[in-house]
Design a protein around this motif. Structure first.
Motif, PDB file in Angstrom:
ATOM      1  N   PHE A  81       8.793  -3.687 -14.732  1.00 54.81           N
ATOM      2  CA  PHE A  81       8.682  -3.972 -13.167  1.00 54.81           C
ATOM      3  C   PHE A  81      10.060  -4.749 -12.853  1.00 54.81           C
ATOM      4  O   PHE A  81      10.537  -4.414 -11.934  1.00 54.81           O
ATOM      5  N   LYS A  88      16.415  -0.431  -8.590  1.00 56.10           N
ATOM      6  CA  LYS A  88      16.059  -0.095  -6.981  1.00 56.10           C
ATOM      7  C   LYS A  88      17.146  -0.589  -6.147  1.00 56.10           C
ATOM      8  O   LYS A  88      17.673  -0.102  -5.331  1.00 56.10           O
ATOM      9  N   GLU A 165      17.038   0.104   5.975  1.00 54.94           N
ATOM     10  CA  GLU A 165      16.231   0.507   7.435  1.00 54.94           C
ATOM     11  C   GLU A 165      17.250   0.085   8.402  1.00 54.94           C
ATOM     12  O   GLU A 165      16.990   0.979   9.459  1.00 54.94           O
ATOM     13  N   HIS A 270       5.316   4.895  -2.491  1.00 57.06           N
ATOM     14  CA  HIS A 270       5.335   3.330  -2.613  1.00 57.06           C
ATOM     15  C   HIS A 270       3.820   3.004  -2.208  1.00 57.06           C
ATOM     16  O   HIS A 270       2.941   2.105  -3.079  1.00 57.06           O
ATOM     17  N   VAL A 274       1.205   1.540  -5.044  1.00 52.63           N
ATOM     18  CA  VAL A 274       0.483   0.054  -4.982  1.00 52.63           C
ATOM     19  C   VAL A 274      -1.221   0.334  -4.807  1.00 52.63           C
ATOM     20  O   VAL A 274      -1.582  -0.400  -5.292  1.00 52.63           O
ATOM     21  N   THR A 284       1.664  -9.991  -2.131  1.00 47.71           N
ATOM     22  CA  THR A 284       2.158 -11.296  -2.633  1.00 47.71           C
ATOM     23  C   THR A 284       2.826 -11.823  -1.464  1.00 47.71           C
ATOM     24  O   THR A 284       2.988 -12.982  -1.093  1.00 47.71           O
ATOM     25  N   GLY A 286       2.356 -11.877   1.680  1.00 48.03           N
ATOM     26  CA  GLY A 286       1.600 -12.194   2.893  1.00 48.03           C
ATOM     27  C   GLY A 286       0.859 -11.332   3.567  1.00 48.03           C
ATOM     28  O   GLY A 286      -0.117 -11.342   4.634  1.00 48.03           O
ATOM     29  N   VAL A 296       3.211   1.673   7.538  1.00 55.01           N
ATOM     30  CA  VAL A 296       4.663   1.845   7.581  1.00 55.01           C
ATOM     31  C   VAL A 296       5.105   3.355   7.184  1.00 55.01           C
ATOM     32  O   VAL A 296       6.323   3.817   7.493  1.00 55.01           O
TER      33      VAL A 296
HETATM   34  C1  HEM Z   1       4.940  -1.873  -8.823  1.00 61.57           C
HETATM   35  C2  HEM Z   1       4.114  -2.863  -8.155  1.00 61.57           C
HETATM   36  C3  HEM Z   1       4.512  -2.932  -6.710  1.00 61.57           C
HETATM   37  C4  HEM Z   1       3.517  -3.460  -6.013  1.00 61.57           C
HETATM   38  C5  HEM Z   1       1.789  -3.635  -6.502  1.00 61.57           C
HETATM   39  C6  HEM Z   1       3.835  -3.657  -4.648  1.00 61.57           C
HETATM   40  C7  HEM Z   1       3.284  -3.930  -3.453  1.00 61.57           C
HETATM   41  C8  HEM Z   1       4.100  -4.060  -2.146  1.00 61.57           C
HETATM   42  C9  HEM Z   1       3.163  -4.721  -1.192  1.00 61.57           C
HETATM   43  C10 HEM Z   1       1.686  -4.946  -1.221  1.00 61.57           C
HETATM   44  C11 HEM Z   1       3.952  -4.789  -0.038  1.00 61.57           C
HETATM   45  C12 HEM Z   1       3.635  -5.287   1.506  1.00 61.57           C
HETATM   46  C13 HEM Z   1       4.118  -6.543   1.649  1.00 61.57           C
HETATM   47  C14 HEM Z   1       3.600  -7.817   0.768  1.00 61.57           C
HETATM   48  O1  HEM Z   1       3.892  -7.800  -0.294  1.00 61.57           O
HETATM   49  O2  HEM Z   1       2.823  -8.336   1.394  1.00 61.57           O
HETATM   50  C15 HEM Z   1       5.189  -4.195  -0.519  1.00 61.57           C
HETATM   51  C16 HEM Z   1       6.414  -4.179   0.345  1.00 61.57           C
HETATM   52  C17 HEM Z   1       7.569  -3.744  -0.235  1.00 61.57           C
HETATM   53  N1  HEM Z   1       7.804  -3.382  -1.479  1.00 61.57           N
HETATM   54 FE1  HEM Z   1       6.574  -3.318  -3.067  1.00 61.57          FE
HETATM   55  N2  HEM Z   1       5.527  -3.333  -4.551  1.00 61.57           N
HETATM   56  C18 HEM Z   1       5.580  -2.955  -6.019  1.00 61.57           C
HETATM   57  C19 HEM Z   1       7.017  -2.574  -6.308  1.00 61.57           C
HETATM   58  C20 HEM Z   1       8.164  -2.816  -5.654  1.00 61.57           C
HETATM   59  C21 HEM Z   1       9.443  -2.414  -6.078  1.00 61.57           C
HETATM   60  C22 HEM Z   1       9.716  -2.316  -7.535  1.00 61.57           C
HETATM   61  C23 HEM Z   1      10.172  -2.583  -5.132  1.00 61.57           C
HETATM   62  C24 HEM Z   1      11.827  -2.418  -5.209  1.00 61.57           C
HETATM   63  C25 HEM Z   1      12.575  -3.297  -5.001  1.00 61.57           C
HETATM   64  C26 HEM Z   1       9.343  -2.903  -3.991  1.00 61.57           C
HETATM   65  C27 HEM Z   1       9.897  -2.864  -2.593  1.00 61.57           C
HETATM   66  C28 HEM Z   1       9.399  -3.217  -1.643  1.00 61.57           C
HETATM   67  C29 HEM Z   1       9.815  -3.019  -0.219  1.00 61.57           C
HETATM   68  C30 HEM Z   1      11.151  -2.719   0.126  1.00 61.57           C
HETATM   69  C31 HEM Z   1       8.632  -3.579   0.602  1.00 61.57           C
HETATM   70  C32 HEM Z   1       8.817  -3.769   2.173  1.00 61.57           C
HETATM   71  C33 HEM Z   1       8.569  -2.376   2.958  1.00 61.57           C
HETATM   72  C34 HEM Z   1       8.820  -2.015   4.085  1.00 61.57           C
HETATM   73  O3  HEM Z   1       9.692  -3.195   4.861  1.00 61.57           O
HETATM   74  O4  HEM Z   1       8.731  -1.033   4.903  1.00 61.57           O
HETATM   75  N3  HEM Z   1       8.304  -2.887  -4.342  1.00 61.57           N
HETATM   76  N4  HEM Z   1       5.203  -3.998  -1.861  1.00 61.57           N
END
Ligand code: HEM
Length: 312
Positions: A81, A88, A165, A270, A274, A284, A286, A296
């Motif tokens: 991870f 990324k 974005e 994504h 997820v 995590t 919020g 999205v």
């Molecule tokens: C593999 C496990 C991962 C899980 C379970 C996960 C989960 C999530 C979730 C639930 C969100 C919604 C916002 C929030 O956290 O409440 C989110 C948003 C986001 N995550 Fe992940 N994520 C993962 C990996 C990654 C990785 C490796 C990246 C790259 C750096 C990433 C980039 C992002 C971005 C950029 C958003 C915002 C999306 C947007 O603004 O359209 N995530 N993620």
């Protein structure tokens, strides 16, 4: 759940690393000097260096880069991870560079240059999308072993992703706001929020090429998310009525929609990854988690380029 625990081979002693972000001084070479060196070594690679580093390490501060992988748990999957997250971020940095340079070329009416750059940008988005192949090998139990260590850290706080974005035109004052307290990041985000996007510059290019574009699309509050505009749709429709290779604006439209298509696939992957890893647990950061990510997935950066498909 991996019941085995990770073993972390020590690669770099962090105590020896120059942690400065500045480029390290290093000599340059020329065709002539390389020829001379190769003759002197009899064609074998150089293996003797003075000082405490070597030019490969110094060129990209590789020892510093490889000192930054420090998972915070003993969960086996966290290293995967951690590394993929960093990879990324780097790839988003590279993608943003290409998009920013395509924008510069469009402003100069150098459409052919922009097309070359956008072809690479699209290849990069496709490449980044494939990172989900690796990330989705993380199991729910594997993720649980380290998830608490993320605190409220979330990808939505990635300022590099936000730059991507924003340059593509998906502006959000709210998401920009999250970076306001970070003095070395906020000025760049604030500037990007309030500047025309790549697509705003494509629309301005259409106007310079004689298409009747609404003033509202040419001079507006750039911090507002881009809204579909009829005059822009009519302009693209006219351009798409001549779909030949010599029509640079047509090729620009296709290059842009290719990036939009692959960014949509990125978002979709994504969301699906997820869903597979955390189901419907809250994020995590919020948010409601997978439901928020699903929301999205429907975003499109260049709405008129999608809208005209229905009209043919
Ligand atoms: C593999 C496990 C991962 C899980 C379970 C996960 C989960 C999530 C979730 C639930 C969100 C919604 C916002 C929030 O956290 O409440 C989110 C948003 C986001 N995550 Fe992940 N994520 C993962 C990996 C990654 C990785 C490796 C990246 C790259 C750096 C990433 C980039 C992002 C971005 C950029 C958003 C915002 C999306 C947007 O603004 O359209 N995530 N993620």
């Amino acid at each position: 759940m991996p019941t085995y625990k990770p073993y972390f081979p020590q690669i770099v002693d962090p105590d020896g690393v120059d942690a400065s972000a500045a480029p390290r001084p290093m000599p340059t070479t020329t065709d002539m000097s390389r020829e001379k060196t190769s003759q002197a070594t009899g064609g074998e690679p150089l293996t003797e260096f003075s000082g405490t580093s070597n030019p490969y390490i110094d060129y990209q501060s590789i020892d510093l880069l490889l000192s930054l992988q420090h998972p915070r748990s003993d969960g086996y999957d966290e290293m995967c991870f951690f590394v993929m997250g960093q990879v990324k971020e780097l790839l988003f940095r590279g993608l943003h560079f290409e998009l920013a340079n395509a924008q510069v070329q469009l402003r100069k009416d150098e459409v052919e240059n922009a097309l070359v750059i956008l072809a690479r940008a699209k290849a990069m988005v496709e490449y980044i999308t494939r990172s989900w192949d690796v990330l989705s090998t993380i199991t729910p139990e594997g993720f649980n072993q380290f998830r608490d260590n993320l605190g409220t850290a979330s990808g939505q706080l990635s300022f590099m992703y936000r730059h991507v974005e924003f340059i593509l035109g998906n502006k959000s004052r709210k998401l920009a706001h999250a970076h306001r307290n970070v003095p070395h990041v906020w000025p760049g985000i604030e500037k990007a929020l309030n500047s025309p996007s790549l697509y705003d510059d494509a629309v301005a290019l259409l106007a310079r090429n004689g298409h009747a574009i609404d003033e509202r699309a040419l001079d507006r509050d750039w911090a507002e998310d881009y809204a579909e505009n009829d005059s822009v749709k009519t302009a693209w429709l006219g351009i798409y009525r001549q779909p030949d290779a010599g029509n640079l604006l047509y090729r620009l439209g296709e290059a842009l929609i290719g990036i939009d298509e692959h960014m949509s696939i990125y978002r979709w992957r994504h969301f699906i990854s997820v869903h597979r890893i955390i189901g419907y647990k809250p994020g995590t950061g919020g948010s409601a988690g997978v439901g928020w990510l699903e929301g999205v997935t429907s975003h499109r950066f260049f709405p008129e380029l999608w809208a005209i498909r229905t009209l043919f």
